[in-house]
Each structure stands twice: as C-alpha cells, then as structure tokens.
Write a protein that holds these residues in place. Structure first.
Motif, PDB file in Angstrom:
ATOM      1  N   ILE A 165      47.563  36.298  38.686  1.00  0.00           N
ATOM      2  CA  ILE A 165      47.634  35.005  39.361  1.00  0.00           C
ATOM      3  C   ILE A 165      46.326  34.614  40.051  1.00  0.00           C
ATOM      4  O   ILE A 165      46.267  33.568  40.710  1.00  0.00           O
ATOM      5  CB  ILE A 165      48.765  34.995  40.409  1.00  0.00           C
ATOM      6  CG1 ILE A 165      48.576  36.120  41.427  1.00  0.00           C
ATOM      7  CG2 ILE A 165      50.129  35.099  39.721  1.00  0.00           C
ATOM      8  CD1 ILE A 165      49.593  36.100  42.559  1.00  0.00           C
ATOM      9  N   HIS A 166      45.292  35.427  39.910  1.00  0.00           N
ATOM     10  CA  HIS A 166      44.037  35.137  40.600  1.00  0.00           C
ATOM     11  C   HIS A 166      42.961  34.751  39.592  1.00  0.00           C
ATOM     12  O   HIS A 166      42.902  35.302  38.494  1.00  0.00           O
ATOM     13  CB  HIS A 166      43.588  36.358  41.407  1.00  0.00           C
ATOM     14  CG  HIS A 166      42.426  36.096  42.307  1.00  0.00           C
ATOM     15  ND1 HIS A 166      42.483  35.186  43.337  1.00  0.00           N
ATOM     16  CD2 HIS A 166      41.164  36.617  42.340  1.00  0.00           C
ATOM     17  CE1 HIS A 166      41.317  35.164  43.972  1.00  0.00           C
ATOM     18  NE2 HIS A 166      40.503  36.012  43.370  1.00  0.00           N
ATOM     19  N   ARG A 167      42.108  33.790  39.979  1.00  0.00           N
ATOM     20  CA  ARG A 167      41.036  33.320  39.107  1.00  0.00           C
ATOM     21  C   ARG A 167      39.678  33.627  39.736  1.00  0.00           C
ATOM     22  O   ARG A 167      39.496  33.499  40.951  1.00  0.00           O
ATOM     23  CB  ARG A 167      41.147  31.813  38.875  1.00  0.00           C
ATOM     24  CG  ARG A 167      42.545  31.357  38.488  1.00  0.00           C
ATOM     25  CD  ARG A 167      43.079  32.050  37.250  1.00  0.00           C
ATOM     26  NE  ARG A 167      44.475  31.662  36.987  1.00  0.00           N
ATOM     27  CZ  ARG A 167      45.267  32.293  36.144  1.00  0.00           C
ATOM     28  NH1 ARG A 167      44.831  33.348  35.471  1.00  0.00           N
ATOM     29  NH2 ARG A 167      46.513  31.884  35.968  1.00  0.00           N
ATOM     30  N   LEU A 168      38.743  34.005  38.895  1.00  0.00           N
ATOM     31  CA  LEU A 168      37.386  34.256  39.332  1.00  0.00           C
ATOM     32  C   LEU A 168      36.430  33.926  38.188  1.00  0.00           C
ATOM     33  O   LEU A 168      36.861  33.531  37.107  1.00  0.00           O
ATOM     34  CB  LEU A 168      37.204  35.689  39.821  1.00  0.00           C
ATOM     35  CG  LEU A 168      37.492  36.862  38.888  1.00  0.00           C
ATOM     36  CD1 LEU A 168      36.893  38.140  39.470  1.00  0.00           C
ATOM     37  CD2 LEU A 168      38.997  37.091  38.711  1.00  0.00           C
ATOM     38  N   ALA A 169      35.137  34.054  38.440  1.00  0.00           N
ATOM     39  CA  ALA A 169      34.131  33.684  37.446  1.00  0.00           C
ATOM     40  C   ALA A 169      33.509  34.921  36.823  1.00  0.00           C
ATOM     41  O   ALA A 169      33.202  35.892  37.516  1.00  0.00           O
ATOM     42  CB  ALA A 169      33.048  32.821  38.087  1.00  0.00           C
ATOM     43  N   ARG A 170      33.316  34.879  35.522  1.00  0.00           N
ATOM     44  CA  ARG A 170      32.693  35.967  34.779  1.00  0.00           C
ATOM     45  C   ARG A 170      31.294  35.515  34.356  1.00  0.00           C
ATOM     46  O   ARG A 170      31.138  34.488  33.672  1.00  0.00           O
ATOM     47  CB  ARG A 170      33.543  36.289  33.547  1.00  0.00           C
ATOM     48  CG  ARG A 170      32.969  37.353  32.609  1.00  0.00           C
ATOM     49  CD  ARG A 170      33.746  37.389  31.302  1.00  0.00           C
ATOM     50  NE  ARG A 170      33.239  38.409  30.403  1.00  0.00           N
ATOM     51  CZ  ARG A 170      33.761  39.618  30.259  1.00  0.00           C
ATOM     52  NH1 ARG A 170      34.839  39.944  30.949  1.00  0.00           N
ATOM     53  NH2 ARG A 170      33.230  40.498  29.430  1.00  0.00           N
ATOM     54  N   LEU A 171      30.276  36.246  34.780  1.00  0.00           N
ATOM     55  CA  LEU A 171      28.893  35.874  34.496  1.00  0.00           C
ATOM     56  C   LEU A 171      28.201  36.927  33.653  1.00  0.00           C
ATOM     57  O   LEU A 171      28.428  38.120  33.829  1.00  0.00           O
ATOM     58  CB  LEU A 171      28.109  35.692  35.799  1.00  0.00           C
ATOM     59  CG  LEU A 171      28.581  34.584  36.730  1.00  0.00           C
ATOM     60  CD1 LEU A 171      29.125  35.196  38.007  1.00  0.00           C
ATOM     61  CD2 LEU A 171      27.455  33.617  37.039  1.00  0.00           C
ATOM     62  N   ASN A 172      27.348  36.453  32.752  1.00  0.00           N
ATOM     63  CA  ASN A 172      26.477  37.344  31.990  1.00  0.00           C
ATOM     64  C   ASN A 172      25.052  37.115  32.490  1.00  0.00           C
ATOM     65  O   ASN A 172      24.492  36.037  32.314  1.00  0.00           O
ATOM     66  CB  ASN A 172      26.577  37.032  30.491  1.00  0.00           C
ATOM     67  CG  ASN A 172      25.877  38.068  29.633  1.00  0.00           C
ATOM     68  OD1 ASN A 172      24.769  38.487  29.939  1.00  0.00           O
ATOM     69  ND2 ASN A 172      26.525  38.479  28.548  1.00  0.00           N
ATOM     70  N   ILE A 173      24.490  38.133  33.130  1.00  0.00           N
ATOM     71  CA  ILE A 173      23.153  38.023  33.697  1.00  0.00           C
ATOM     72  C   ILE A 173      22.278  39.134  33.118  1.00  0.00           C
ATOM     73  O   ILE A 173      22.530  40.318  33.365  1.00  0.00           O
ATOM     74  CB  ILE A 173      23.188  38.128  35.235  1.00  0.00           C
ATOM     75  CG1 ILE A 173      24.105  37.044  35.826  1.00  0.00           C
ATOM     76  CG2 ILE A 173      21.782  38.020  35.820  1.00  0.00           C
ATOM     77  CD1 ILE A 173      24.298  37.164  37.314  1.00  0.00           C
ATOM     78  N   ASN A 174      21.315  38.745  32.337  1.00  0.00           N
ATOM     79  CA  ASN A 174      20.391  39.709  31.726  1.00  0.00           C
ATOM     80  C   ASN A 174      21.134  40.824  30.985  1.00  0.00           C
ATOM     81  O   ASN A 174      20.771  42.004  31.073  1.00  0.00           O
ATOM     82  CB  ASN A 174      19.464  40.300  32.786  1.00  0.00           C
ATOM     83  CG  ASN A 174      18.589  39.247  33.445  1.00  0.00           C
ATOM     84  OD1 ASN A 174      18.137  38.314  32.791  1.00  0.00           O
ATOM     85  ND2 ASN A 174      18.362  39.384  34.746  1.00  0.00           N
ATOM     86  N   GLY A 175      22.194  40.449  30.270  1.00  0.00           N
ATOM     87  CA  GLY A 175      22.938  41.409  29.466  1.00  0.00           C
ATOM     88  C   GLY A 175      23.993  42.192  30.216  1.00  0.00           C
ATOM     89  O   GLY A 175      24.694  43.013  29.611  1.00  0.00           O
TER      90      GLY A 175
END
Length: 220
Positions: free
Chosen positions: A70-80
């Motif tokens: 039920i929780h949302r967050l952000a997934r980031l790709n930073i320099n691999g």
C-alpha cells in the motif's frame, strides 16, 4: 545535477514544500486546492514529475507496510545503481535507500536503517529509543502502469490505510520536523531535542497556519 546529491536535495525540498497529510481522506477532494502534498502516492508522483524534469531516470515503485502493498515510492537509476526515494513517508526519510548495500541515516533525533535479504529491503525506523519495521521494499520492478492504476483506485478498492480517519500532517518547517498526529503536535529539532503540544480537533486549522504556514479552511 543527475547525482545522488541532487536526489537528496530534491527530497529535502519536497519535505519542505509539500506536506504529508491525510486531509483528503478526512475532508474530501475540496482540500486539494488549498495545500499541496498529500499521501505517499501524491507526494511520490510530484517528486517523480520534478525529478524527470531535472533529467533523472525515475519510476514509480511500491512497498509493503504490515504485509500489504500500500506504499508508494520512487525508484531511481543513478550511474548504474538503483536507489529508492521514500518521499511519501510521513516521517523525514531524507536519504535514498540503495538496493546493493544497507545504510543508516539519522536526522531530527531519529534513525532510518535498512537490511537487505532475498531481494527485499527492510526499512527500520527508530525514534525515542524504540525501533520498528516500517516497510519492506521488494527490489524487483513492477510495471508503472499497474501501480498508477492502483493509485487511481486506492480510495475505492477497500484498502484500509494505517492513517485512515486520523489527522496526519507533517513537514520540515524552519529547520525542524513537525508532525501533527491527531491531537498531538510533535516537533523534532536537528540537535535531537523534541517537544509535544496538545492541539484539540477544533484548533487543527489554526495550528496548521501557526506551525506549518498553511491557511487551510477545514469543514466544520
């Protein structure tokens, strides 16, 4: 600035400018135009929009609280490398969680730390010498369209959120972290000091203006 430091700067900015709050759940959609932010979904979508404008590779992700996704967050790709930015947290989660190493981060007298096992990140939150499992993040990505559909249906799908029918309003204000939880306002300073102020329900609107700077017209 497509760096980890750039993400941290944006996360901190969002915790100042966009409060976490449950006003829509309590009072309906009329509140939306009065104050930005909202629940984890609202805050995360706003963060992703801004992060993409700044050139970051970022997508929606989800996490489990109490065994429910039920929780949302952000997934980031930073320099691999993959990081998870929990900007929709009611508490000041100000540092992204990497998928490949456990971390510990402290601010405002509280601590966030992670453990990683079997493709899952467990996030623990310690405050006032009490630690609890806050959420579990499965590292594998999900299709963003699926998560967006769940967000659109979140108030009509029968899901019960931990803060349902409760007042929640938090933000970083004047260098402190402030959190109105029902009839208690908690104020946490960077030096670890904290205090509590009683706020009766009929004083919520005036408290939001006095302590958070938001003039919100709450229905009687």
């Amino acid at each position: 600035m497509k760096s980890l430091e750039g993400v941290i700067e944006l996360m901190h900015q969002k915790f100042i400018e966009e409060p976490f709050h449950s006003l829509q759940l309590l009072y309906g959609e009329s509140i939306d135009s009065q104050v930005p932010g909202g629940t984890c979904s609202d805050k995360t979508i706003s963060f992703i929009h801004e992060a993409r404008q700044r050139g970051f590779d970022v997508k929606l992700h989800s996490a489990f609280i109490g065994g429910k996704e039920i929780h949302r967050l952000a997934r980031l790709n930073i320099n691999g490398r993959v990081f998870f930015a929990d900007v929709g947290n009611g508490w000041p989660s100000l540092h992204p969680y990497p998928e490949d190493e456990p971390i510990t981060h402290s601010c405002f007298g509280m601590t966030f730390r992670t453990e990683i096992s079997d493709g899952m990140i467990s996030v623990f939150h310690r405050i006032e010498d009490k630690e609890k499992l806050q959420m579990e993040i499965f590292i594998a990505a999900r299709p963003e369209k699926e998560i967006l559909t769940e967000i659109k249906e979140r108030f009509s799908s029968g899901i019960t959120y931990p803060f349902a029918n409760k007042m929640r309003f938090s933000a970083i204000v004047d260098g402190d972290f402030r959190f109105l939880r029902d009839e208690i306002l908690h104020i946490y300073s960077q030096n670890g000091d904290s205090k509590q102020i009683s706020i009766a329900k009929e004083k919520w609107a005036s408290a939001l203006l006095k302590y958070f700077g938001w003039d919100v017209k709450l229905p009687l």
